[in-house]
Design an enzyme around this catalytic site. Sequence first.
Site, PDB file in Angstrom:
ATOM      1  N   ASP A  67      -6.056 101.076   1.921  1.00 31.51           N
ATOM      2  CA  ASP A  67      -7.365 100.899   1.285  1.00 31.51           C
ATOM      3  C   ASP A  67      -8.497 101.470   2.141  1.00 31.51           C
ATOM      4  O   ASP A  67      -8.291 101.851   3.290  1.00 31.51           O
ATOM      5  CB  ASP A  67      -7.605  99.405   0.987  1.00 31.51           C
ATOM      6  CG  ASP A  67      -7.299  98.500   2.185  1.00 31.51           C
ATOM      7  OD1 ASP A  67      -7.088  99.020   3.296  1.00 31.51           O
ATOM      8  OD2 ASP A  67      -7.278  97.283   2.009  1.00 31.51           O
ATOM      9  N   ASN A 136      -7.278  84.475   1.061  1.00 26.70           N
ATOM     10  CA  ASN A 136      -7.101  84.073  -0.340  1.00 26.70           C
ATOM     11  C   ASN A 136      -5.834  84.693  -0.945  1.00 26.70           C
ATOM     12  O   ASN A 136      -5.650  84.687  -2.147  1.00 26.70           O
ATOM     13  CB  ASN A 136      -8.339  84.462  -1.173  1.00 26.70           C
ATOM     14  CG  ASN A 136      -8.605  85.955  -1.145  1.00 26.70           C
ATOM     15  OD1 ASN A 136      -7.813  86.738  -0.606  1.00 26.70           O
ATOM     16  ND2 ASN A 136      -9.713  86.370  -1.742  1.00 26.70           N
ATOM     17  N   HIS A 138      -4.910  87.881  -0.623  1.00 29.23           N
ATOM     18  CA  HIS A 138      -4.988  89.296  -1.012  1.00 29.23           C
ATOM     19  C   HIS A 138      -4.128  90.178  -0.112  1.00 29.23           C
ATOM     20  O   HIS A 138      -3.906  89.876   1.052  1.00 29.23           O
ATOM     21  CB  HIS A 138      -6.437  89.787  -1.128  1.00 29.23           C
ATOM     22  CG  HIS A 138      -7.178  90.041   0.138  1.00 29.23           C
ATOM     23  ND1 HIS A 138      -8.435  89.537   0.380  1.00 29.23           N
ATOM     24  CD2 HIS A 138      -6.877  90.770   1.237  1.00 29.23           C
ATOM     25  CE1 HIS A 138      -8.860  89.947   1.557  1.00 29.23           C
ATOM     26  NE2 HIS A 138      -7.931  90.698   2.103  1.00 29.23           N
ATOM     27  N   GLU A 143      -7.502  91.407  -4.889  1.00 27.67           N
ATOM     28  CA  GLU A 143      -8.016  90.047  -4.852  1.00 27.67           C
ATOM     29  C   GLU A 143      -7.315  89.183  -5.899  1.00 27.67           C
ATOM     30  O   GLU A 143      -6.666  89.716  -6.811  1.00 27.67           O
ATOM     31  CB  GLU A 143      -9.533  90.079  -5.131  1.00 27.67           C
ATOM     32  CG  GLU A 143     -10.329  90.913  -4.120  1.00 27.67           C
ATOM     33  CD  GLU A 143     -10.589  90.182  -2.798  1.00 27.67           C
ATOM     34  OE1 GLU A 143      -9.815  89.268  -2.442  1.00 27.67           O
ATOM     35  OE2 GLU A 143     -11.573  90.535  -2.124  1.00 27.67           O
TER      36      GLU A 143
END
Length: 245
Positions: A67, A136, A138, A143
């Site tokens: 990313d 979280n 990810h 997400e």
Amino acid sequence: MKIYKTADYKEMSRKAANILAAQVILKPDCVLGLATGSTPIGTYDELVAGYEKGDLDFSEVKTVNLDEYRGLPRDNDQSYYYFMHEHLFDRVNIVAENTHVPDGTQEDAQQECDRYEALIDSMGGVDIQLLGLGHNGHIGFNEPDASFAQRTHCVDLTESTIEANKRFFASADDVPRQAYTMGIGTIMKAKKILLIVSGEDKADIVAKAFFGPVTPEVPASILQLHNDVVIVADSAALSKSPIQE
Ligand code: GLP
């Protein structure tokens, strides 16, 4: 799914680097999928040490990163392009043209993400994909509630990710709001996956992701369905998981 428990961050980094090194030795022109964040820094240091000892040769290795922040120039020290050069590429004998990171400066998101996905396919796919784990759940920048089928795409970062990553920027306002990321579908195409995770602050999400139900609310949980996944986690990260001593 294989889970290796290590005593601490150092041992996690060494084990992860050994797994990546084995891939490079077995297939010198392999495609490594690479990750950023604080977790892989020790792994990259160990790979550099292996190179310096003469045990590892990166001259034919190709890499694709997961990313990149949208809008950050490559010479910004918070770009993932910059990170990879600083922690790995500039320290080993990899050929710069063989390393790939999505280009966050390309304004046409669709075009850049399609180019990147096609590039991965043209390289014959990823032999081993290194992953970290967000608080979280990810992976990359996928997400919670991301579709499991998605390929490389542009995402809006959640408040919790902006909050977690602001430590690297002057203030939360400086954290980019969007990123280009391989999708879960892209990640799941990798032949092998190596996820590394360290620290007590990740213990809850590790238990949810790898011992709970597979759900888009916890993107990393999909890895339970990949047929070749290795998780290397330190004991603090596994402290809330039902795992044998
Ligand atoms: C970032 C990255 C992820 C990384 C995660 C965890 O937002 N996009 O690839 O795995 O957050 O980062 P850290 O290793 O610093 O906890």
